[in-house]
Design an enzyme around this catalytic site. Structure first.
Site, PDB file in Angstrom:
ATOM      1  N   GLY A  64      18.977 -12.688 -18.443  1.00 28.53           N
ATOM      2  CA  GLY A  64      20.682 -12.745 -19.558  1.00 28.53           C
ATOM      3  C   GLY A  64      20.460 -13.578 -20.079  1.00 28.53           C
ATOM      4  N   CYS A  65      19.459 -13.951 -20.836  1.00 33.51           N
ATOM      5  CA  CYS A  65      19.449 -14.848 -22.524  1.00 33.51           C
ATOM      6  C   CYS A  65      19.781 -14.281 -23.218  1.00 33.51           C
ATOM      7  CB  CYS A  65      17.807 -15.127 -22.485  1.00 33.51           C
ATOM      8  SG  CYS A  65      17.470 -15.907 -24.264  1.00 33.51           S
ATOM      9  N   SER A  66      20.668 -13.584 -23.974  1.00 30.36           N
ATOM     10  CA  SER A  66      21.073 -13.538 -25.003  1.00 30.36           C
ATOM     11  C   SER A  66      20.694 -13.250 -26.782  1.00 30.36           C
ATOM     12  CB  SER A  66      22.977 -14.293 -25.048  1.00 30.36           C
ATOM     13  OG  SER A  66      22.879 -15.177 -25.364  1.00 30.36           O
ATOM     14  N   GLN A 123      16.704 -24.524 -22.457  1.00 31.59           N
ATOM     15  CA  GLN A 123      17.763 -25.970 -22.509  1.00 31.59           C
ATOM     16  C   GLN A 123      17.462 -26.939 -21.623  1.00 31.59           C
ATOM     17  OE1 GLN A 123      21.338 -23.511 -21.836  1.00 31.59           O
ATOM     18  NE2 GLN A 123      20.052 -21.379 -21.888  1.00 31.59           N
ATOM     19  N   CYS A 162      18.914 -19.195 -35.823  1.00 34.15           N
ATOM     20  CA  CYS A 162      18.022 -19.120 -36.882  1.00 34.15           C
ATOM     21  C   CYS A 162      18.332 -20.405 -37.594  1.00 34.15           C
ATOM     22  CB  CYS A 162      18.259 -17.979 -37.514  1.00 34.15           C
ATOM     23  SG  CYS A 162      16.810 -16.685 -36.806  1.00 34.15           S
ATOM     24  N   PHE A 182      13.745  -7.428  -6.620  1.00 33.89           N
ATOM     25  CA  PHE A 182      15.139  -7.485  -6.688  1.00 33.89           C
ATOM     26  C   PHE A 182      14.774  -8.656  -5.478  1.00 33.89           C
ATOM     27  CE2 PHE A 182      16.089  -3.646  -8.655  1.00 33.89           C
ATOM     28  CZ  PHE A 182      16.660  -3.692  -9.765  1.00 33.89           C
ATOM     29  N   HIS A 218      13.542 -20.120 -27.389  1.00 32.13           N
ATOM     30  CA  HIS A 218      14.591 -21.508 -27.197  1.00 32.13           C
ATOM     31  C   HIS A 218      14.726 -21.671 -25.797  1.00 32.13           C
ATOM     32  CE1 HIS A 218      17.732 -18.803 -26.264  1.00 32.13           C
ATOM     33  NE2 HIS A 218      18.742 -19.530 -25.654  1.00 32.13           N
ATOM     34  N   TYR A 248      17.798  -8.874   2.520  1.00 31.81           N
ATOM     35  CA  TYR A 248      17.597  -9.822   3.462  1.00 31.81           C
ATOM     36  C   TYR A 248      16.939 -10.814   2.947  1.00 31.81           C
ATOM     37  CZ  TYR A 248      14.484 -11.310   6.952  1.00 31.81           C
ATOM     38  OH  TYR A 248      13.966 -12.057   7.719  1.00 31.81           O
ATOM     39  N   HIS A 276      12.453 -16.179 -35.918  1.00 33.89           N
ATOM     40  CA  HIS A 276      12.657 -15.433 -34.665  1.00 33.89           C
ATOM     41  C   HIS A 276      12.480 -14.762 -33.970  1.00 33.89           C
ATOM     42  CE1 HIS A 276      16.710 -13.391 -33.489  1.00 33.89           C
ATOM     43  NE2 HIS A 276      16.118 -12.384 -33.686  1.00 33.89           N
ATOM     44  N   CYS A 282      22.072 -14.311 -36.145  1.00 32.13           N
ATOM     45  CA  CYS A 282      21.080 -15.120 -35.010  1.00 32.13           C
ATOM     46  C   CYS A 282      22.188 -15.358 -34.710  1.00 32.13           C
ATOM     47  CB  CYS A 282      19.745 -14.471 -35.594  1.00 32.13           C
ATOM     48  SG  CYS A 282      19.178 -16.696 -33.885  1.00 32.13           S
ATOM     49  N   ASN A 306      14.875 -19.853 -20.636  1.00 35.15           N
ATOM     50  CA  ASN A 306      15.115 -18.429 -19.675  1.00 35.15           C
ATOM     51  C   ASN A 306      14.590 -17.440 -20.704  1.00 35.15           C
ATOM     52  OD1 ASN A 306      16.608 -17.908 -17.301  1.00 35.15           O
ATOM     53  ND2 ASN A 306      18.498 -18.390 -18.356  1.00 35.15           N
ATOM     54  N   GLN A 342      11.846 -12.446   0.589  1.00 34.21           N
ATOM     55  CA  GLN A 342      10.195 -11.803   1.076  1.00 34.21           C
ATOM     56  C   GLN A 342       9.540 -11.496  -0.351  1.00 34.21           C
ATOM     57  OE1 GLN A 342       9.969  -8.535   0.580  1.00 34.21           O
ATOM     58  NE2 GLN A 342       8.524  -7.656   1.811  1.00 34.21           N
ATOM     59  N   LYS A 374       0.615  -0.946   0.462  1.00 32.79           N
ATOM     60  CA  LYS A 374      -0.080  -0.169  -0.121  1.00 32.79           C
ATOM     61  C   LYS A 374       0.974   1.365   0.029  1.00 32.79           C
ATOM     62  CE  LYS A 374      -3.824  -1.943   2.187  1.00 32.79           C
ATOM     63  NZ  LYS A 374      -3.382  -3.068   3.447  1.00 32.79           N
ATOM     64  N   ARG A 375       2.023   0.746  -0.153  1.00 30.17           N
ATOM     65  CA  ARG A 375       2.850   2.248   0.427  1.00 30.17           C
ATOM     66  C   ARG A 375       2.435   2.643  -0.964  1.00 30.17           C
ATOM     67  NH1 ARG A 375       9.244  -0.116  -0.360  1.00 30.17           N
ATOM     68  NH2 ARG A 375       7.863  -1.543  -1.377  1.00 30.17           N
ATOM     69  N   HIS A 381      15.418 -15.532 -29.962  1.00 25.50           N
ATOM     70  CA  HIS A 381      15.191 -16.318 -30.576  1.00 25.50           C
ATOM     71  C   HIS A 381      14.276 -17.115 -29.796  1.00 25.50           C
ATOM     72  CE1 HIS A 381      14.836 -18.683 -34.373  1.00 25.50           C
ATOM     73  NE2 HIS A 381      14.640 -19.821 -33.531  1.00 25.50           N
TER      74      HIS A 381
HETATM   75 ZN   LIG Z   1      17.108 -16.601 -34.414  1.00 25.11          ZN
END
Ligand SMILES: [Zn+2]
Ligand SMILES: [Zn+2]
Length: 348
Positions: A161-163, A170, A55, A314, A168, A318, A115, A52, A155, A325, A30-31, A166
């Site tokens: 952190g997915c570069s 893993q 591809c 984040f 995909h 804590y 793609h 890519c 991801n 939390q 509620k902030r 396309h």
């Molecule tokens: Zn691609």
């Protein structure tokens, strides 16, 4: 003492899958907040990108050339986290300095040759191909004597952190049980031993009765924000029947799974009108040859976003040093996802 109000009072909730607690601080939601942040401009990607490395027909970083694939395509990761032929010996010259050589198989799954697509934008019939590929790969990789656990995951998004955008996922597989799997083995086994039914079967029955955390459900699958969710819009996709693994699923259950993934990922994209980032992954029974009658197939979706396309939750301070939390109670997150349209915003 007044009754505990889960929408008002700080409290902790128990995660029975991992035997861990999380802290919920609903009063903090509620902030004052500066209001809506504009969604990002729509991301326009070409159906084929010559730069890519995923591809069809393109050269990968490792030098191999992708075939001109027309459906889901799998290859061995060019930079795998684990190798097949590492010595399995242990280094244990001191009890506080232990190390163990480890072996495994790592692969990449291109969901589509296109793609510009994501699971949220793919046709359900094409998502079904992805489901079949996950099942085939579980059997194939898990069939190796030295593989104890096959972890399938995706991801999605630069924020995770997915570069390469396309579409995909893993697969990383190991000889041993990864940390989260080890926790879920213990919790599910203890519950099954005590009650004679899987933990998630009982949990699902209760969620179906209460309805307040279910986001989407069909004949064979239920997507819900678990009572103990940590990430703001975390969901659990659970097989209604206690199937143990993806290869266990029959054709109707696989079609229904593709439908469930479609409806969940479209809602995610519609939440902040963007291609929604997340890490998702399957938790299925280990492949070490032991019997796992208590294992109940499910997938976790862990999206980092909190309030808009750019404001993320984040896990620092804590959370990192003590206990995870959250502010928005799981019920409110579920209601928001449930009320979103089934039609992708880019097609509305
Ligand atoms: Zn691609
Ligand atoms: Zn799990």
């Amino acid at each position: 003492m007044p009754n505990l109000n889960l929408n008002e009072h700080p409290h902790r909730r128990f995660n029975p899958l991992t035997n861990e607690w999380i802290l919920v601080s609903p009063h903090r939601a509620k902030r004052p907040w500066r209001g809506q942040v504009e969604p990002p401009p729509p991301e326009v990607r070409p159906a084929y990108d010559p730069t890519c490395y995923l591809c069809p027909g393109n050269k990968r970083v490792g030098g191999q050339v992708n075939p001109v694939y027309t459906t889901t395509y799998v290859f061995d990761n060019d930079f795998p986290a684990l190798l097949r032929d590492t010595p399995a010996t242990e280094l244990a010259d001191h009890p506080l300095f232990r190390a163990q050589g480890d072996r495994g198989i790592c692969r990449v799954i291109c969901f589509s040759p296109r793609h510009d697509l994501t699971l949220a934008l793919m046709e359900t019939a094409d998502i079904r191909r992805v489901v079949d590929t996950w099942a085939e790969q579980t059997l194939d990789i898990g069939g190796h004597d030295f593989i104890g656990y096959v972890q399938i995951f995706e991801n999605k998004g630069e924020m995770m952190g997915c570069s390469d955008p396309h579409p995909h996922g893993q697969i990383w597989s190991t000889t041993w049980m990864p940390r989260e799997i080890a926790k879920e083995i213990a919790a599910q086994r203890d519950y099954f031993d005590a009650h004679g039914v899987t933990l998630l079967a009982d949990y699902l029955a209760e969620e179906q009765r209460r309805q307040e955390r279910i986001v989407y459900a069909n004949e064979h699958w239920t997507a819900l924000v678990p009572f103990w969710a940590t990430w703001p819009f975390e969901t659990l996709l659970v097989s209604n029947r206690p199937a143990r693994s993806l290869p266990d699923l029959d054709s109707g259950e696989r079609d229904a799974l593709a439908d469930g993934i479609h409806h969940l990922t479209v809602r995610y994209d519609n939440l902040f009108l963007m291609s929604f980032p997340y890490s998702m992954g399957w938790h299925q029974q280990p492949t070490d040859g032991a019997d796992y009658p208590y294992w109940h197939l499910h997938a976790h979706y862990y999206p980092p976003l909190l309030r808009s396309a750019t404001i993320k939750k984040f896990m620092v301070g804590y959370e990192l040093l003590a206990t995870p939390q959250r502010d928005i109670p799981a019920e409110q997150a579920a209601a928001r996802l449930r009320d979103l349209s089934d039609l992708h915003y880019s097609r509305a």
